[in-house]
Write a protein that holds these residues in place. Structure first.
Motif, PDB file in Angstrom:
ATOM      1  N   ARG A  33       0.790  -1.172   0.010  1.00 56.85           N
ATOM      2  CA  ARG A  33      -0.076  -0.014  -0.071  1.00 56.85           C
ATOM      3  C   ARG A  33       0.752   1.292   0.150  1.00 56.85           C
ATOM      4  N   LEU A  36       2.577   1.802  -3.319  1.00 56.36           N
ATOM      5  CA  LEU A  36       1.535   1.914  -4.521  1.00 56.36           C
ATOM      6  C   LEU A  36       1.062   3.392  -4.228  1.00 56.36           C
ATOM      7  N   ARG A  37       0.849   4.011  -3.216  1.00 57.56           N
ATOM      8  CA  ARG A  37       0.634   5.373  -2.905  1.00 57.56           C
ATOM      9  C   ARG A  37       1.780   6.336  -3.338  1.00 57.56           C
ATOM     10  N   ARG A  42       0.706   1.295 -10.485  1.00 58.69           N
ATOM     11  CA  ARG A  42       0.530  -0.258  -9.998  1.00 58.69           C
ATOM     12  C   ARG A  42       1.813  -1.111 -10.579  1.00 58.69           C
ATOM     13  N   ALA A 119     -13.196  11.196  -2.618  1.00 56.87           N
ATOM     14  CA  ALA A 119     -12.064  10.273  -2.822  1.00 56.87           C
ATOM     15  C   ALA A 119     -11.174  10.408  -4.115  1.00 56.87           C
ATOM     16  N   VAL A 122      -9.163  13.678  -3.267  1.00 59.66           N
ATOM     17  CA  VAL A 122      -7.987  13.588  -2.202  1.00 59.66           C
ATOM     18  C   VAL A 122      -6.988  12.623  -2.973  1.00 59.66           C
ATOM     19  N   THR A 123      -7.234  11.653  -3.806  1.00 67.09           N
ATOM     20  CA  THR A 123      -6.282  11.174  -4.889  1.00 67.09           C
ATOM     21  C   THR A 123      -5.722  12.029  -5.586  1.00 67.09           C
ATOM     22  N   VAL A 141       0.806   9.240   8.972  1.00 64.19           N
ATOM     23  CA  VAL A 141      -0.711   9.397   9.090  1.00 64.19           C
ATOM     24  C   VAL A 141      -1.284   8.284   8.939  1.00 64.19           C
ATOM     25  N   VAL A 142      -1.109   7.732   7.693  1.00 67.50           N
ATOM     26  CA  VAL A 142      -1.580   6.406   6.918  1.00 67.50           C
ATOM     27  C   VAL A 142      -1.221   5.356   7.941  1.00 67.50           C
ATOM     28  N   ARG A 169       0.904  18.777   5.196  1.00 72.75           N
ATOM     29  CA  ARG A 169      -0.228  19.005   5.622  1.00 72.75           C
ATOM     30  C   ARG A 169      -0.598  20.257   4.768  1.00 72.75           C
TER      31      ARG A 169
ATOM     32  N   LEU B   4      -1.384  11.557  15.695  1.00 71.12           N
ATOM     33  CA  LEU B   4      -2.008  12.153  14.718  1.00 71.12           C
ATOM     34  C   LEU B   4      -3.388  11.738  14.617  1.00 71.12           C
ATOM     35  N   ASP B   7      -7.139  12.940  13.676  1.00 74.76           N
ATOM     36  CA  ASP B   7      -6.879  14.027  13.173  1.00 74.76           C
ATOM     37  C   ASP B   7      -7.888  13.974  11.776  1.00 74.76           C
ATOM     38  N   LEU B   9      -6.865  14.742   9.016  1.00 82.14           N
ATOM     39  CA  LEU B   9      -6.084  14.668   7.921  1.00 82.14           C
ATOM     40  C   LEU B   9      -6.051  13.272   7.737  1.00 82.14           C
ATOM     41  N   THR B  12      -8.921  12.174   5.811  1.00 79.07           N
ATOM     42  CA  THR B  12      -8.933  12.367   4.624  1.00 79.07           C
ATOM     43  C   THR B  12      -8.017  11.261   3.788  1.00 79.07           C
ATOM     44  N   LEU B  13      -7.117  10.993   4.305  1.00 78.13           N
ATOM     45  CA  LEU B  13      -6.063  10.320   3.638  1.00 78.13           C
ATOM     46  C   LEU B  13      -6.705   8.710   3.664  1.00 78.13           C
ATOM     47  N   ARG B  15      -9.269   7.932   2.645  1.00 78.25           N
ATOM     48  CA  ARG B  15     -10.065   7.807   1.477  1.00 78.25           C
ATOM     49  C   ARG B  15      -9.210   7.380   0.151  1.00 78.25           C
ATOM     50  N   LEU B  16      -7.800   7.314   0.555  1.00 81.31           N
ATOM     51  CA  LEU B  16      -6.978   6.825  -0.776  1.00 81.31           C
ATOM     52  C   LEU B  16      -7.359   5.438  -1.130  1.00 81.31           C
ATOM     53  N   PRO B  17      -7.471   5.332  -2.326  1.00 81.59           N
ATOM     54  CA  PRO B  17      -7.749   4.035  -2.701  1.00 81.59           C
ATOM     55  C   PRO B  17      -6.773   2.778  -2.197  1.00 81.59           C
ATOM     56  N   ASP B  18      -7.313   1.879  -1.899  1.00 77.99           N
ATOM     57  CA  ASP B  18      -6.487   0.702  -1.321  1.00 77.99           C
ATOM     58  C   ASP B  18      -6.709  -0.554  -2.279  1.00 77.99           C
ATOM     59  N   ASP B  19      -5.743  -0.808  -2.985  1.00 81.52           N
ATOM     60  CA  ASP B  19      -5.795  -1.932  -4.209  1.00 81.52           C
ATOM     61  C   ASP B  19      -4.800  -2.938  -3.813  1.00 81.52           C
TER      62      ASP B  19
END
Lengths: 192, 83
Positions: A33, A36-37, A42, A119, A122-123, A141-142, A169, B4, B7, B9, B12-13, B15-19
């Motif tokens: 993940r 990919l991001r 891909r 979405a 955001v992308t 964050v993620v 940010r 964080l 948060d 943010l 928001t993040l 919502r990024l696609p997870d593939d």
């Protein structure tokens, strides 16, 4: 780092295949993940993902007892991405091709116009961030990493990590604002 | 967990696609990586690394140096010493 990770590190140092399987099962979705991001494509992410795990397997015996397993794996993945970017920069044919191709996840104009999906915004906004800002947001964050861990992956001091997160940010917020403005304009009834 | 949490943010993040990688591709990578892990654990692996990383480059560099010195000496004999 959890006690479970400590045990995995000890077993990895002995090159136990079963330990490697456990590490892979635990971390491979996150590493993929992240790549990919970060890469936005891909095919690139898949190549880098394989390189990352081959490198991890090769150097598993060089780990020390204090190694933070998560940070170590994300560092390898990030270094593979950086190396890929350096070579891609020198590959003029590939640069031209990639410049013309939108990222895999970039929504089409039609999609933007009809959906106005957050979405998609955001992308798109995320893809426009600099790689340094993308990676720091993905890790902090993620992935929810601690500042010290993020610093270990990026080779930065905690203060520098916090500063970079703050700038990332702000950049993301600015891009999101732009995307939302575009979406509003493209929406039915917009720009009238 | 990160400071964080909660948060906007992070939301928001999220919502990024997870593939995710298909299981078959993930299994193929694991198989290759396992192969590397086992190969690197063999006693000869260190020797191979030493050969390809240190010894072979040193031999090649030595040969190149030897050839260069010989070529320079030949040039000197032909063009300088003949005067």
């Amino acid at each position: 780092m959890g006690a479970e990770d400590n045990e995995l590190v000890a077993r990895l140092r002995r090159r136990e295949p079963a330990a490697f399987d456990d590490v892979y099962a635990r971390y491979h979705p996150r590493i993929f993940r992240f790549l990919l991001r970060l890469a936005g494509r891909r095919s690139v992410a898949e190549d880098l993902f394989q390189d990352t795990w081959l490198a991890a397997a090769k150097h598993a015996g060089d780990l020390t007892e204090e190694t933070d397993l998560g940070a170590w794996l994300f560092t390898i993945a990030r270094n593979r991405f950086r190396s890929h970017r350096r070579w891609a920069f020198l590959d003029f044919a590939q640069r031209e091709r990639l410049a013309q191709e939108p990222p895999d996840h970039a929504p089409s104009p039609d999609h933007l116009a009809e959906a106005r999906a957050e979405a998609a915004a955001v992308t798109e906004a995320f893809a426009r961030l600099t790689p340094a800002h993308r990676e720091v947001l993905l890790l902090a964050v993620v992935e929810g990493m601690e500042t010290a861990q993020v610093g270990a992956v990026l080779g930065l001091k905690p203060d520098a990590v916090r500063q970079r997160i703050s700038r990332a940010r702000a950049e993301l917020a600015a891009h999101l604002e732009t995307e939302n403005a575009v979406n509003r304009a493209l929406a039915p009834g917009g720009l009238r | 967990m990160s400071s964080l949490d909660n948060d906007p943010l992070a939301n928001t993040l999220a919502r990024l696609p997870d593939d995710p990688l298909p299981p078959r591709a993930a299994a193929a990578v694991l198989r290759r990586a396992r192969g590397v892990l086992v190969d690197e654990g063999r006693p000869t692996a260190k020797l191979q690394r030493f050969w390809s990383g240190v010894l072979l480059p040193a031999v090649l560099l030595g040969c190149a140096l030897f050839y260069s010195v010989g070529a320079l000496q030949t040039i000197e004999r032909v063009y300088v010493a003949a005067r």
